[in-house]
Design a protein around this motif. Sequence first.
Motif, PDB file in Angstrom:
ATOM      1  N   GLU A  37       3.527 -36.197  84.633  1.00  0.00           N
ATOM      2  CA  GLU A  37       4.621 -35.884  83.726  1.00  0.00           C
ATOM      3  C   GLU A  37       4.993 -34.406  83.686  1.00  0.00           C
ATOM      4  N   MET A  38       4.102 -33.530  84.108  1.00  0.00           N
ATOM      5  CA  MET A  38       4.343 -32.095  83.934  1.00  0.00           C
ATOM      6  C   MET A  38       4.222 -31.356  85.258  1.00  0.00           C
ATOM      7  N   SER A  39       4.495 -30.059  85.196  1.00  0.00           N
ATOM      8  CA  SER A  39       4.426 -29.245  86.412  1.00  0.00           C
ATOM      9  C   SER A  39       4.128 -27.801  86.032  1.00  0.00           C
ATOM     10  N   GLY A  40       3.895 -26.987  87.041  1.00  0.00           N
ATOM     11  CA  GLY A  40       3.719 -25.558  86.826  1.00  0.00           C
ATOM     12  C   GLY A  40       2.475 -25.199  86.047  1.00  0.00           C
ATOM     13  N   ARG A  41       2.544 -24.055  85.361  1.00  0.00           N
ATOM     14  CA  ARG A  41       1.379 -23.531  84.666  1.00  0.00           C
ATOM     15  C   ARG A  41       1.004 -24.347  83.434  1.00  0.00           C
ATOM     16  N   LEU A  42       1.971 -25.019  82.814  1.00  0.00           N
ATOM     17  CA  LEU A  42       1.619 -25.881  81.687  1.00  0.00           C
ATOM     18  C   LEU A  42       0.749 -27.030  82.176  1.00  0.00           C
ATOM     19  N   GLU A  43       1.111 -27.643  83.280  1.00  0.00           N
ATOM     20  CA  GLU A  43       0.269 -28.685  83.862  1.00  0.00           C
ATOM     21  C   GLU A  43      -1.123 -28.147  84.161  1.00  0.00           C
ATOM     22  N   ASP A  44      -1.172 -26.954  84.757  1.00  0.00           N
ATOM     23  CA  ASP A  44      -2.460 -26.374  85.147  1.00  0.00           C
ATOM     24  C   ASP A  44      -3.381 -26.182  83.943  1.00  0.00           C
ATOM     25  N   ILE A  45      -2.842 -25.631  82.855  1.00  0.00           N
ATOM     26  CA  ILE A  45      -3.731 -25.335  81.725  1.00  0.00           C
ATOM     27  C   ILE A  45      -4.114 -26.599  80.969  1.00  0.00           C
ATOM     28  N   LEU A  46      -3.207 -27.580  80.849  1.00  0.00           N
ATOM     29  CA  LEU A  46      -3.565 -28.815  80.162  1.00  0.00           C
ATOM     30  C   LEU A  46      -4.589 -29.614  80.967  1.00  0.00           C
TER      31      LEU A  46
END
Length: 331
Positions: A237-246
Motif C-alpha cells: 500500500e505504501m512507498s518511499g521512506r514512509l514504507e521503509d520506516i513503518l
Amino acid sequence: MFIYQHDPCFAKSTVHGTVKEKPGFNAGEDAAALRKAIEGIGTTEKTLIDILTQRSNAQRQLICKAYQDATGRTLCDDLEGDTHGHFEDILVALVTPPAKFDCQEFIRAIKGAGTNESILIELFASRSNHQIKLSVVYFPETGRALIHDLKSEVSGDFEKTLLILAEGKRVESTNVDVAKAKEDAKILYEAGEKKWGTDESKFIDILCHRSVPQLRQTLVEYKSLSGKTLQESIEREMSGRLEDILVAIVKCVKSVPAYLAERLYKSMKGAGTTESTLTRIIVSRSEVDLQEIKAEYKKLFGTSLYSDIEPCVCSLGFSCLQVMCFQTECI
C-alpha cells in the motif's frame, strides 16, 4: 538523546550483551597502560584493543577520567591523533558515552548535503522509550532542539512518524488487550487493504503509540483478518521512506535483534561495506543484545556474523569487532 539507563553517560551490561564489566577493574592501571601504548615508539594496537573492547562503557568512562587526570589530555583526542581509519572510528566510538554516541550518529545522518534517512530509521525504530531522551545530550552538544533540526531535514508522513518516535510517546505497558488488538487490526485493514487509497495516518498512529506487546498481538489479529501480514500490506500500500520506516517498526516489534542482524547483513552484502553501520550496531548493542543479534544472524543467513565480518573490515578494525562480538566464546 539516546540513553540506556537513567544516567546519561553509561550503558548497563545485560546477559544478552557480549561485553561485560571486568572483575578487579582498575581505571588508573588501564589509563597508564593506554598512555604507554600511545606515547611509546609506535602505537601498541594490541593494548588498545585488549583494554577498550574488554571493559564496559561505564568502566571506559572511568578510564577516560583517569587518563585525563594523568595527562591533561582526553583519551578521545589522543586516539584520534594516533590511530587512523576504521580502527580509529571504532576506538573513538568505544570511549564515547552511549547517549553521546547515538547523538553523534544522528548528527552525522543530517549533516551535509542530503539526509541519511536509513540511519534515522534505524535509530528511532529500534530504540525503546527509555533509550530515547530528547535534548539530554543533543541540546548541550549543539545548542539546538533535536525536534527542530529533525523537522528541517524531513517532511510529510515520514517526518510525522519520526517525530512521534523521537518524542518517546509509545505506551510501555506489558499488558495485552486482545479486543483492542482486534479493533486495531480492523482499523488498519480498513485503512489499507480494504480501502481505495490508503489512510496512512491510521498506520502511523497505531504503530507509533501502541506498546510492543500490544502490537505483537495486533500483528497476529491482522494476519487472521486479512490473510496477509501487516508488513506485506504496508509494502503493497505504501512507498518511499514512509514504507521503509513503518516496515522497520513492524520488524522491530517482532524482533529488534533480527532487524539489526538484517541491517548488518545488508551493510556487508551491498556494493561495498558500510563500515559505519557495523561500528554503530556492534558498539551500541554490545552491552544490550549482541548475543541475540548473533543468533538471529545465524538463523536468518546460515552463516556466522564472525565469518561475514572478517573479509569486510581491515585487520585492526576486525580485531576490535571480533573481540566485542565473540569474547564470551572460544575463538
